[in-house]
Design a protein around this motif. Structure first.
Motif, mmCIF file in Angstrom:
data_model
loop_
_atom_site.group_PDB
_atom_site.id
_atom_site.type_symbol
_atom_site.label_atom_id
_atom_site.label_comp_id
_atom_site.label_asym_id
_atom_site.label_seq_id
_atom_site.Cartn_x
_atom_site.Cartn_y
_atom_site.Cartn_z
ATOM 1 N N ALA A 1 33.178 -17.422 73.114
ATOM 2 C CA ALA A 1 34.613 -17.728 73.149
ATOM 3 C C ALA A 1 35.149 -17.927 71.735
ATOM 4 C CB ALA A 1 34.862 -18.977 73.994
ATOM 5 N N ALA A 2 34.373 -18.598 70.876
ATOM 6 C CA ALA A 2 34.796 -18.824 69.490
ATOM 7 C C ALA A 2 34.807 -17.519 68.699
ATOM 8 C CB ALA A 2 33.873 -19.846 68.832
ATOM 9 N N ALA A 3 33.871 -16.614 69.018
ATOM 10 C CA ALA A 3 33.848 -15.322 68.329
ATOM 11 C C ALA A 3 35.086 -14.500 68.689
ATOM 12 C CB ALA A 3 32.577 -14.557 68.697
ATOM 13 N N ARG A 4 35.560 -14.660 69.916
ATOM 14 C CA ARG A 4 36.758 -13.925 70.365
ATOM 15 C C ARG A 4 38.029 -14.533 69.775
ATOM 16 N NH1 ARG A 4 37.724 -10.841 75.097
ATOM 17 N NH2 ARG A 4 39.642 -9.680 74.684
ATOM 18 N N ASN A 5 38.009 -15.866 69.600
ATOM 19 C CA ASN A 5 39.183 -16.567 69.080
ATOM 20 C C ASN A 5 38.711 -17.762 68.256
ATOM 21 O OD1 ASN A 5 41.511 -17.995 68.567
ATOM 22 N ND2 ASN A 5 42.157 -18.172 70.706
ATOM 23 N N ARG A 6 38.833 -17.656 66.936
ATOM 24 C CA ARG A 6 38.336 -18.708 66.047
ATOM 25 C C ARG A 6 39.046 -20.036 66.257
ATOM 26 N NH1 ARG A 6 33.315 -17.932 64.415
ATOM 27 N NH2 ARG A 6 33.004 -15.796 63.723
ATOM 28 N N GLY A 7 40.210 -20.018 66.896
ATOM 29 C CA GLY A 7 40.911 -21.261 67.175
ATOM 30 C C GLY A 7 40.445 -21.959 68.434
ATOM 31 N N PHE A 8 39.493 -21.357 69.147
ATOM 32 C CA PHE A 8 39.011 -21.930 70.411
ATOM 33 C C PHE A 8 38.246 -23.221 70.138
ATOM 34 C CE2 PHE A 8 35.661 -22.396 73.602
ATOM 35 C CZ PHE A 8 36.408 -22.380 74.773
#
Length: 483
Positions: A307-314
């Protein structure tokens, strides 16, 4: 050929060589066991030797998108120091800068991997293995056990449900085992082969041989007869009988060839070692569960990292931790299902995502680079379901009425409803063999269950059939009769 990366890097310090792209730390030509978080921290430090990295910078590098306590950083730095052999009075690599952070203090030499890093395979050995995924989560023990199995068994089959991660594990095993075979490790993707007569030819083609139908088998066996190599036969289930025959021929004719197969069921030939790949562990669903604890379990760790790789703001907060645990539990610890869910986490948030799991087959989509059968869990289970006999499909649909575990007797009573089966016991055994039903030993007795993802799929198939109402009625009658 040996795996290459664009702009490969390696960092040498003392007796160590660190290669970030290959996730390897070597000490005097011996691999050093290092956890994923500690490896990320070490990479961050050696990339900027002499520079003080703040605790927040290191926390962001080691736990992207996750708010964790500083104690987690201290624990991993301590583990890193132990792995590097630091002791009181000895050469130090990592210095603590009080009140600021940490700094790598040893001299670092940046060089190409070919010059500094020992080869995982002998020079000259070839391979066509696909690039190994960096940071495989939760499979270190499985990979080590399978590699050990290959040392004694010339054929090892990695078996598991669709989406369990068999191919990823097989590639990692082959990359690690390739140093034991002088003629390399060779990957054969059978998923696109739809004709049983093409199995020999597909293997020959992967090895760079001509693949004429008439001479494919003879040429293949002649080529393999004097070679010492590992064949990775990936996605065997739709060609299982042809692959089994081919594997038997190769093992009989080529005494130094070993085979690593991936399939949703074993090949069932003499000498086969079977390794059933288990789901990734997820934490228990508890209201007191904190975000930092999620990283101790591979299922939730995988969810957070993807999830963090898809969106660094996660980010995950403590109040969200039980929800993430429940998502991974409901997805059965299946790597594919968790990655599909993680891809949607930034769009929906974890709370909304949990509610969408009842329609999990509609809302969870994969990356464009993934094969068609991995674009959704529906596609993954379709692949298995379409390979079943009509009798196996019928029994699987009917077993979906059990919300939890069930006994052999209960399965037979429901499976026999409304028709005469050849043998419900044999059919159930076949579904277990094909990783669609799970058999568990509980208190000396065997109980059976369907993974939640499989059950949701089978329930939908049951609802689409003309037998749904009376199968459910039969199940109600069964519950009343058995109190």
């Amino acid at each position: 050929m040996t795996l290459q990366f664009a702009q490969p890097r390696s960092f040498a310090f003392g007796p160590f060589v660190l290669n970030p792209e290959q996730q390897m730390l070597i000490e005097d030509e011996t691999p050093v066991a290092l956890g994923g978080r500690a490896f990320d921290l070490l990479t961050a430090l050696v990339e900027q030797p002499g520079v003080v990295l703040s605790k927040n910078e290191l926390l962001a590098r080691g736990w992207p998108g996750l708010a964790v306590e500083e104690a987690n950083l201290k624990v991993n730095i301590a583990a890193l120091r132990r792995a590097l052999g630091e002791k009181a009075g000895s050469l130090q690599y990592i210095a603590t800068v009080i009140g600021r952070g940490y700094r790598f203090v040893a001299p670092v030499r940046t060089s190409q991997p070919e010059a500094a890093l020992p080869q995982s395979r002998p020079t000259g050995a070839q391979s066509n293995l696909p690039p190994a995924l960096a940071g495989i989560v939760g499979r270190t023990g499985d990979i080590a056990q399978i590699q050990k199995g290959l040392e004694t068994d010339r054929l090892v089959s990695i078996v598991g449900a669709g989406g369990m991660g068999k191919t990823t594990v097989a590639v990692a095993v082959a990359e690690g085992f390739a140093g034991c075979v002088s003629d390399g490790a060779w990957f054969v993707d059978l998923s696109s082969v739809d004709d049983v007569a093409q199995v020999h030819g597909a293997i020959a083609k992967a090895l760079g041989l001509p693949s004429q139908e008439q001479t494919g088998r003879a040429e293949l066996l002649e080529h393999l007869r004097e070679r010492k190599l590992l064949l990775v036969l990936d996605n065997c289930e739709h060609l299982i009988e042809a692959v089994a025959i081919c594997a038997e021929q190769i093992l009989a004719e080529a005494s130094q060839v070993r085979i690593l197969a991936t399939s949703r069921e074993p090949l069932r030939i003499k000498g086969e070692g079977v390794y059933r790949l288990p789901p990734l562990d997820a934490p228990p669903i508890e209201s007191s569960l904190q975000a930092g604890a999620l990283l101790a379990f591979p299922a939730t760790q995988l969810f957070i990292e993807r999830a963090a790789a898809r969106n660094r703001g996660f980010q995950i907060q403590d109040e969200d931790a039980p929800i993430v645990a429940e998502i991974c539990q409901r997805l059965d610890g299946l790597a594919l299902a968790i990655e599909l869910a993680a891809n949607s986490a930034s769009a929906f948030g974890v709370r909304e995502l949990l509610g969408l799991l009842d329609g999990r087959f509609k809302h969870l989509g994969g990356l464009r680079s993934w094969p068609d059968r991995h674009q959704t869990m529906t596609a993954a289970i379709d692949w298995s379901y379409n390979l079943l006999t009509e009798e196996e499909r019928l029994v699987l649909r009917r077993l979906s009425v059990f919300p939890a575990g069930f006994t052999l007797r209960s399965a037979c009573e429901i499976a026999e409803t409304g028709c005469e089966l050849t043998s419900p016991i044999e059919t159930l055994a076949s579904l277990v063999d094909k990783s669609l039903v799970t058999a568990e030993l509980v208190g000396g007795a065997v109980t059976y269950r369907l993974l939640d993802t499989t059950r949701a799929y089978a329930m939908r198939k049951l609802a689409e059939s003309d037998e749904a109402q009376w199968v459910r009625q039969r199940h109600d009658d069964h519950l009343q009769a058995n109190g």
